[in-house]
Design a protein around this motif. Structure first.
Motif, PDB file in Angstrom:
ATOM      1  N   SER A  23       0.924  -1.181  -0.193  1.00 23.48           N
ATOM      2  CA  SER A  23      -0.078  -0.029  -0.036  1.00 23.48           C
ATOM      3  C   SER A  23       0.929   1.109  -0.060  1.00 23.48           C
ATOM      4  CB  SER A  23      -0.925  -0.148   1.253  1.00 23.48           C
ATOM      5  OG  SER A  23      -0.033   0.300   2.248  1.00 23.48           O
ATOM      6  N   PRO A  24       0.535   2.344  -0.680  1.00 29.97           N
ATOM      7  CA  PRO A  24       1.272   3.413  -0.714  1.00 29.97           C
ATOM      8  C   PRO A  24       1.790   4.010   0.434  1.00 29.97           C
ATOM      9  CG  PRO A  24      -0.288   3.754  -2.305  1.00 29.97           C
ATOM     10  CD  PRO A  24      -0.638   2.313  -1.720  1.00 29.97           C
ATOM     11  N   TRP A 355      -3.252  -0.507  -5.954  1.00 23.10           N
ATOM     12  CA  TRP A 355      -3.910  -0.084  -7.046  1.00 23.10           C
ATOM     13  C   TRP A 355      -3.824   1.553  -7.066  1.00 23.10           C
ATOM     14  CZ3 TRP A 355      -8.795  -2.468  -9.531  1.00 23.10           C
ATOM     15  CH2 TRP A 355      -8.582  -3.894  -9.515  1.00 23.10           C
ATOM     16  N   PRO A 356      -3.790   2.234  -6.205  1.00 28.50           N
ATOM     17  CA  PRO A 356      -3.675   3.726  -6.279  1.00 28.50           C
ATOM     18  C   PRO A 356      -2.302   4.056  -6.955  1.00 28.50           C
ATOM     19  CG  PRO A 356      -4.713   3.293  -4.290  1.00 28.50           C
ATOM     20  CD  PRO A 356      -4.229   1.939  -4.696  1.00 28.50           C
ATOM     21  N   MET A 363      -1.674   7.041 -15.060  1.00 29.09           N
ATOM     22  CA  MET A 363      -2.482   8.275 -15.590  1.00 29.09           C
ATOM     23  C   MET A 363      -1.467   9.437 -15.764  1.00 29.09           C
ATOM     24  SD  MET A 363      -5.390   8.430 -12.208  1.00 29.09           S
ATOM     25  CE  MET A 363      -6.129   9.924 -12.684  1.00 29.09           C
ATOM     26  N   LEU A 364      -0.409   9.508 -14.950  1.00 32.12           N
ATOM     27  CA  LEU A 364       0.666  10.394 -15.639  1.00 32.12           C
ATOM     28  C   LEU A 364       1.188  10.065 -17.062  1.00 32.12           C
ATOM     29  CD1 LEU A 364       2.626  11.327 -12.435  1.00 32.12           C
ATOM     30  CD2 LEU A 364       1.216  12.883 -13.711  1.00 32.12           C
ATOM     31  N   SER A 365       1.423   8.826 -17.125  1.00 35.98           N
ATOM     32  CA  SER A 365       1.951   8.251 -18.421  1.00 35.98           C
ATOM     33  C   SER A 365       1.084   8.646 -19.440  1.00 35.98           C
ATOM     34  CB  SER A 365       2.176   6.734 -18.369  1.00 35.98           C
ATOM     35  OG  SER A 365       2.989   6.485 -17.375  1.00 35.98           O
ATOM     36  N   SER A 366      -0.500   8.419 -19.390  1.00 33.04           N
ATOM     37  CA  SER A 366      -1.271   8.874 -20.477  1.00 33.04           C
ATOM     38  C   SER A 366      -1.131  10.418 -20.626  1.00 33.04           C
ATOM     39  CB  SER A 366      -2.707   8.610 -19.841  1.00 33.04           C
ATOM     40  OG  SER A 366      -3.167   9.355 -18.681  1.00 33.04           O
ATOM     41  N   LEU A 447      -8.338   3.752 -14.240  1.00 31.88           N
ATOM     42  CA  LEU A 447      -8.829   2.656 -13.705  1.00 31.88           C
ATOM     43  C   LEU A 447      -8.465   1.291 -14.094  1.00 31.88           C
ATOM     44  CD1 LEU A 447     -12.489   4.240 -13.746  1.00 31.88           C
ATOM     45  CD2 LEU A 447     -11.054   3.572 -11.648  1.00 31.88           C
ATOM     46  N   THR A 448      -8.305   1.338 -15.497  1.00 28.87           N
ATOM     47  CA  THR A 448      -7.722  -0.024 -15.920  1.00 28.87           C
ATOM     48  C   THR A 448      -6.439  -0.431 -15.658  1.00 28.87           C
ATOM     49  OG1 THR A 448      -7.434   1.235 -18.273  1.00 28.87           O
ATOM     50  CG2 THR A 448      -9.403   0.078 -18.017  1.00 28.87           C
ATOM     51  N   GLY A 449      -5.480   0.826 -15.607  1.00 29.53           N
ATOM     52  CA  GLY A 449      -3.909   0.600 -15.367  1.00 29.53           C
ATOM     53  C   GLY A 449      -3.880   0.167 -14.076  1.00 29.53           C
TER      54      GLY A 449
END
Length: 597
Positions: A23-24, A355-356, A363-366, A447-449
């Motif tokens: 967990s983060p 997951w987070p 998300m940053l990659s996208s 979400l998918t990542g």
């Protein structure tokens, strides 16, 4: 009958689950703990305060009520205090008055040794209480025992995370852990056992060093209390014979230096066995003359694999006395360990807390990868660096290669999901202008990542461990396996000292509060079935020295020479010396012929 407040308290104990290492929040906390503990260890060594607080003589279990003991039972457990299920399961076995193991009747130890990392993930007062004290108190309540067994502990790296404050509060102030009574006033100790055996608990402080006051303490003990022919069982928090050989040679040199100092102070004393935890499994290595190196770190923390880096042969000893030790037994077996690794395919299921973190990276990659430029290049370099640092190896070329491939897999998956999201939303991801299109694609990738990135992490750990034999800690901490726990039961008797390695293959997942428990009985019993401890392998016996001389103290000039050797700095130079002659009959044997009384 258990009243309602007690029942509620007992049932609340069962909600203590295994640490979610991925967990983060836990990742950040663990990193902070390591940084702070390193700073505290470097700036303020608690052991220096212990040394000036007062003397701690050896604890004599060779004599009782003025009479020489014929036998003694000692238990050893390490890496406790994680999830309730495995911690309590082992505690309840340690608490039983007797255990039948392979047709042999063994007795609860009059002494319990805790060999390091008594609590996870951090050494806070609350963690010690809820994850260690209360489970052990429920297994063997204080009020039920007229002659409480004694308890000694050495700290592991997790115990050092607060500078040893919580550890010494619990173990260094004559308190109780359930019925077990603590006696030590320092983080290290010496126990005198019957028939010329000694058990020394050594504090290695975050793999750093064995401090000079501690060296002097054991040297004085060797000169004035030990006799030629005495045999030593050495307990440390790290298995230097494995971890030192693979990762950090300083671990081996630190302990080897300690053993050399001990041997110089009393040349007739031999280290015949080393016991350690830290690796959460059972492994035994044996030398050609029957000396033992045993890892027994199965007290409650997640399972570690037994099929990682090759350790078929390891070395231990000081200077010219270094010997080759051959692997004799593992629990679980290497084939079972390899099979358990396949659970990493379900990494996403076992580590929802990851997951987070995966979603954030994807998300940053996208937002950067579809549009080439300085931002995309910088992000790729950051991700590459992070995964190279994460890669577990001491070989630079492997770290760079495996880390880069792992990073590229995630970056490629993130880029693919970004284009998929754009296709589903019918937008051009290379030219996202509206806030809604940016938000839609980013949320889709996040979400998918989260699921795909977690799954890729699990596949990487599976391949890395089962193929490249790396990432044993990361692969199995992700699985948080509660089964395959172990401890050692040690019997000192007229024929020698015998190790009974006790394994618990299956840990219950549910418990029920005992309604009509009798004195000495545990508060919890398995909700289904029963605990079924087993012998991991046949008992291993180290015989007493055949020529166990009792020649008294060394001459005054020898004492002075030994004292001078012990006064050298711990990190100072030391030359290898010629191997000493060993008493014959050092080989391991079965306990046949031992006299039980």
């Amino acid at each position: 009958m258990t009243d309602r407040p007690d029942r509620e308290r007992l049932e609340a104990l069962q909600r203590s689950i295994m640490t979610a290492w991925y967990s983060p929040f836990q990742l950040a906390r663990s990193a902070l703990d390591m940084i702070v503990s390193r700073l505290m260890g470097a700036r303020g060594d608690f052991r220096l305060l212990e040394a000036i607080a007062g003397p701690q003589p050896p604890f004599d279990y060779a004599v009782r009520n003025g009479a020489t003991r014929d036998e003694l039972w000692v238990d050893y457990v390490a890496d406790t205090g994680d999830g309730f299920n495995p911690t309590y399961a082992i505690a309840s076995l340690l608490a039983r008055p007797s255990l039948s193991l392979g047709g042999r009747e063994t007795r609860r130890g009059e002494v319990l040794i805790m060999g390091g990392d008594q609590v996870y993930p951090s050494a806070t007062r609350q963690a010690y209480w809820t994850r260690l004290v209360e489970p052990y108190a429920a297994a063997l309540p204080k009020a039920d025992i007229k002659e409480p067994p004694h308890l000694f502990a050495i700290p592991g790296n997790h115990d050092w995370y607060d500078g040893l404050m919580s550890f010494m509060r619990l173990f260094g102030q004559k308190r109780t852990l359930g019925a077990w009574k603590t006696l030590q006033s320092r983080s290290y100790f010496a126990l005198k056992l019957p028939h010329g055996f000694w058990l020394l608990g050594v504090d290695i402080q975050l793999e750093a060093d064995i401090d000079q006051p501690q060296i002097e303490y054991f040297c004085r003990l060797a000169r004035h209390e030990m006799r030629d022919g005495d045999r030593v069982v050495l307990c440390t928090a790290e298995p230097d014979w494995v971890k030192g050989a693979i990762y950090n040679p300083d671990l081996q040199s630190n302990l080897a230096f300690f053993e050399k100092q001990l041997a110089d102070a009393r040349p007739g004393v031999e280290v015949v066995a080393r016991i350690a935890g830290d690796l959460h499994h059972y492994r035994r290595h044996e030398s050609a003359d029957g000396r033992q190196n045993i890892i027994a770190g199965g007290g409650g923390a997640f399972l570690h694999p037994t099929h990682g880096e090759p350790v078929t042969e390891v070395r231990s000893g000081a200077g010219a006395d270094q010997r080759i030790y051959t692997l004799k037994a593992s629990f679980p077996s290497e084939s079972e360990s390899r099979r358990l690794t396949w659970r990493n395919v379900l990494f996403a299921r076992y580590n929802l807390g990851f997951w987070p973190a995966a979603a954030f990276v994807y998300m940053l990659s996208s937002l950067t990868l579809p549009r080439p430029g300085p931002g995309a290049v910088a992000w790729v370099l950051i991700v590459l660096l992070l995964f190279i640092i994460f890669t577990d190896t001491h070989r630079v070329w492997y770290r760079r290669l495996a880390g880069s491939l792992h990073a590229c897999a995630h970056l490629g998956a993130a880029l693919g999901l970004t284009y998929l999201g754009g296709a589903l939303l019918r937008v051009d991801v290379r030219n996202l202008h509206s806030l809604w299109s940016i938000l839609g694609v980013t949320l889709f990738v996040g979400l998918t990542g989260a699921a795909i990135g977690s799954t890729l992490m699990g596949i990487y750990l599976l391949i890395s461990l089962n193929v490249a034999r790396r990432h044993g800690n990361e692969a199995f901490s992700a699985l948080r396996i509660e089964d395959y726990k172990n401890f050692l039961r040690i019997h000192v008797h007229p024929a020698g000292l015998t190790f009974y390695p006790v394994g618990l293959r299956r840990v219950p997942r549910a418990w029920k509060v005992a309604e009509d428990r009798g004195p000495g009985e545990p508060y919890f019993t398995p909700a289904r079935g029963a605990l079924t401890p087993e012998l991991i392998e046949e008992p291993i016996t180290i015989p007493i020295a055949p020529q166990h001389r009792r020649s008294g103290r060394l001459p005054a000039d020898a004492d002075a020479a030994a004292a001078g050797l012990c006064e050298r700095a711990v990190d100072g130079p030391h030359e290898p010396r010629e191997p000493r002659s060993r008493p014959s009959g050092s080989g391991a044997t079965s306990e046949a012929g031992a006299i039980d009384r």
